[in-house]
Design a protein around this motif. Structure first.
Motif, mmCIF file in Angstrom:
data_model
loop_
_atom_site.group_PDB
_atom_site.id
_atom_site.type_symbol
_atom_site.label_atom_id
_atom_site.label_comp_id
_atom_site.label_asym_id
_atom_site.label_seq_id
_atom_site.Cartn_x
_atom_site.Cartn_y
_atom_site.Cartn_z
ATOM 1 N N HIS A 442 18.029 46.958 -2.636
ATOM 2 C CA HIS A 442 19.040 46.305 -3.487
ATOM 3 C C HIS A 442 20.150 45.747 -2.600
ATOM 4 C CE1 HIS A 442 17.089 48.167 -6.975
ATOM 5 N NE2 HIS A 442 17.068 49.292 -6.277
ATOM 6 N N PRO A 443 19.834 44.760 -1.755
ATOM 7 C CA PRO A 443 20.823 44.257 -0.793
ATOM 8 C C PRO A 443 21.982 43.523 -1.430
ATOM 9 C CG PRO A 443 18.864 42.886 -0.787
ATOM 10 C CD PRO A 443 18.541 44.070 -1.646
ATOM 11 N N SER A 444 21.865 43.173 -2.711
ATOM 12 C CA SER A 444 22.951 42.448 -3.367
ATOM 13 C C SER A 444 24.020 43.380 -3.918
ATOM 14 C CB SER A 444 22.393 41.570 -4.496
ATOM 15 O OG SER A 444 21.680 42.356 -5.436
ATOM 16 N N ARG A 445 23.841 44.686 -3.731
ATOM 17 C CA ARG A 445 24.830 45.649 -4.209
ATOM 18 C C ARG A 445 25.729 46.083 -3.055
ATOM 19 N NH1 ARG A 445 21.179 49.519 -8.258
ATOM 20 N NH2 ARG A 445 20.355 47.788 -9.529
ATOM 21 N N LEU A 446 26.980 46.318 -3.357
ATOM 22 C CA LEU A 446 27.953 46.687 -2.331
ATOM 23 C C LEU A 446 27.603 48.037 -1.731
ATOM 24 C CD1 LEU A 446 30.634 46.118 -0.858
ATOM 25 C CD2 LEU A 446 31.800 47.309 -2.727
ATOM 26 N N SER A 447 27.547 48.102 -0.417
ATOM 27 C CA SER A 447 27.278 49.358 0.263
ATOM 28 C C SER A 447 28.048 49.386 1.579
ATOM 29 C CB SER A 447 25.776 49.522 0.478
ATOM 30 O OG SER A 447 25.514 50.807 0.980
#
Length: 575
Positions: A442-447
């Motif tokens: 889920h690279p589009s989520r902030l991490s």
């Protein structure tokens, strides 16, 4: 009061000064290069801390524990995507070398423990140094802290881990760099540069010196005025670029016109071609060139944008860069990437892969694409998910991962009377793997951004090493006097023998190409300096094809061996 005693009093009363002084001096030492050998900041920090530690400087134990948690979680988080991506037939085939590394290293260290009467701390430090895996220091010292021993003995064992590591790491590093880049090619009776060039060309590469383009732009554009002898269709020009470029614009009679692959070129047509530099250079040098060349593309008014994505679509897994632009049955007979879209870079783990037409994509690879906005919008969803560009870190996400890791590390199991536990370090490593894998899906989520991860790994490990070095300083000389040159010699043996076993298995049984095999051996040792030396000897970046797989696996497996070697060494001692 002398100057030295005054400095010692200041450092003892303000140990934080000693900590940052060790980091400063250590990283300065680590930058010194001896030919292909460079110790690096971590080993340099340890050497500086051991010397400063002779003054009796101590820090609160909680300081090193906190920074080690940050490091080991970030290590797992960064390596998680590639670790799980390599759990397939191809990855496990090369990953067999990591199993050889672990089994042979454990056997040699346990043999040394028996014959040299090593304690658990020295045995763990010997393994960490000879295998050039600094994280083992942390997991081993954590395991030792949980032994049912007096506090003073535990302190001595932890000091022995650090001292043995510092001695054997230097010799292990030098050994693995020299044997992989110089000795092993002689044993295989191959010219590494010739073999690397042959592999490069077999994968569609056409420029012999892959490093020559490192300082030039990824993509370039050129305008050609078509001559009478360079007729044919647009598709013929695209075919000559071998997927490394394409026709982006056509001007005829002073007007931009729409074109298709079957559009017939006419004398005087002006073509805008964009692609990788080596492809356009070869096109211009070909005997049947297109015509007069120009770099002025302003008349075409073409605007290209870039997009970064993580490969998540299983339809793209295993495809080569060449095949991305070919019709795919799983995509309704259409290419996943078409039109003006070009792949500018492929990043796997922390390494930039060679842009060869036959380079196979893996899930988790990070691609950088160039193309028009409309074509990028169509291509990105077919390959994976866009990468969220942000400098913000999701601290809550990382903190809950560390909390879960510490909790998991509290549990232990008994195998054959030996109590085995991941420890807080091993637990945080595993949760880091899982959290990093989730983020890759889920690279589009902030991490946690890559730059923040790099800082966590660097400052976490360096501070931890500095803390244990300062605490171990007074005990370090005792271990050196006790074992003398035997520890460095064992470090050399433990570095060479697993690598040699992998060389024989990889060459005779698995039939790996020499550059891939040597890169994989460097990866099983987690040795970036060895990789650099191999690439320099090879003349291109083909060793990365093996290195990225074994590095991702060993970077997880070896730290988990810290508690194992402590437990097994204790069992050997008791017999």
């Amino acid at each position: 009061m002398t100057l030295l005693s005054g400095v010692a009093d200041v450092l003892r009363s303000h140990p934080e000064i000693a900590l940052f002084l060790a980091l400063c001096i250590g990283y300065a030492i680590g930058q010194i290069r001896f030919g292909p050998i460079q110790l690096g900041g971590i080993c340099g920090t340890l050497i500086a801390a051991l010397f400063i530690g002779q003054l009796g400087v101590t820090l609160e134990p909680s300081v090193k524990n906190v920074f080690f948690m940050l490091f080991i979680f970030a290590l797992g988080y960064a390596g998680g995507p590639q670790f799980f991506a390599n759990l397939n037939a191809k990855g496990l085939r090369i990953g067999l070398l990591c199993l050889i590394e672990v089994v042979v290293v454990l056997a040699l260290v346990l043999a040394a423990t028996h014959f040299m009467k090593l304690d658990q701390g020295t045995a763990a430090g010997l393994m960490a140094g000879a295998a050039t895996e600094s994280a083992v220091v942390g997991t081993a010292t954590d395991a030792i802290s949980k032994l049912a021993l007096p506090a003073e003995e535990i302190k001595q064992l932890q000091a022995n881990v650090v001292t043995a590591y510092s001695i054997t790491y230097i010799f292990g590093l030098i050994t693995i760099v020299v044997v992989t880049s110089q000795v092993f090619p002689l044993i295989l009776r191959v010219n590494l540069r010739d073999e690397a060039e042959k592999l490069w060309k077999s994968m569609g590469g056409r420029e012999e010196d892959a490093s020559a383009t490192a300082a030039v732009p990824e993509l370039v554009g050129r305008v050609y005025e078509v001559t009478a002898r360079a007729g044919g269709m647009v598709a013929r020009v695209d075919a000559r670029l071998h997927g490394s470029g394409s026709v982006q614009g056509l001007i005829r009679g002073g007007q931009k016109i729409a074109f298709a692959p079957d559009t017939q070129l006419q004398t005087g047509d002006r073509l805008l071609i964009i692609g990788h530099r080596h492809a356009l250079v070869e096109l211009a040098q070909a005997a049947a060139g297109l015509g007069r060349e120009s770099a002025d593309a302003s008349a075409f008014g073409l605007v290209l944008e870039s997009a970064e994505l993580v490969v998540r679509n299983k339809a793209a897994q295993g495809l080569t860069l060449r095949e991305l632009s070919l019709p795919q049955a799983g995509n309704g007979g259409k290419p996943l990437v078409g039109g003006s879209v070009l792949v500018a870079s492929v990043e796997r783990g922390a390494q930039r892969m060679p842009l060869l037409p036959d380079l196979q994509l893996q899930l988790g690879d990070k691609l950088k694409l160039f193309g028009t906005a409309a074509e990028l919008a169509a291509a990105v969803p077919l390959l994976g998910e866009p990468v969220l560009k942000s400098v913000k870190s999701n601290i809550a996400f990382a903190a809950i991962g560390i909390v879960l890791g510490v909790w998991i590390g509290m549990f232990s199991v008994k195998l054959g009377g030996i109590a085995l536990s991941l420890g807080t370090g091993g637990g945080a490593l595993l949760t880091g793997l899982v959290f990093g894998w989730y983020q890759a899906r889920h690279p589009s989520r902030l991490s946690v951004p890559d730059d923040a991860l790099s800082l966590l790994k660097d400052i976490g490990l360096a501070t931890f090493i500095a803390c244990v070095g300062l605490a171990s300083g007074p005990q370090a000389l005792d271990l050196v006097r006790k074992y003398g040159v035997s520890l460095p010699l064992m470090g050399v043996a433990i570095a060479v023998l697993p690598a040699f076993c992998s060389l024989m298995v990889g060459h005779f049984l698995l039939k790996f190409e020499a550059p891939v095999l040597l890169g994989a051996i460097a990866g099983q040792q987690c040795s970036t300096p060895a990789l650099s030396a191999i690439q320099s000897a090879a003349g291109n970046t083909t060793p990365l094809l093996g290195y990225t797989i074994t590095y991702a696996i060993s970077n997880v497996i070896l730290p988990l061996m810290g508690p194992v070697i402590v437990a097994l060494a204790g069992l050997v001692q008791s017999q």
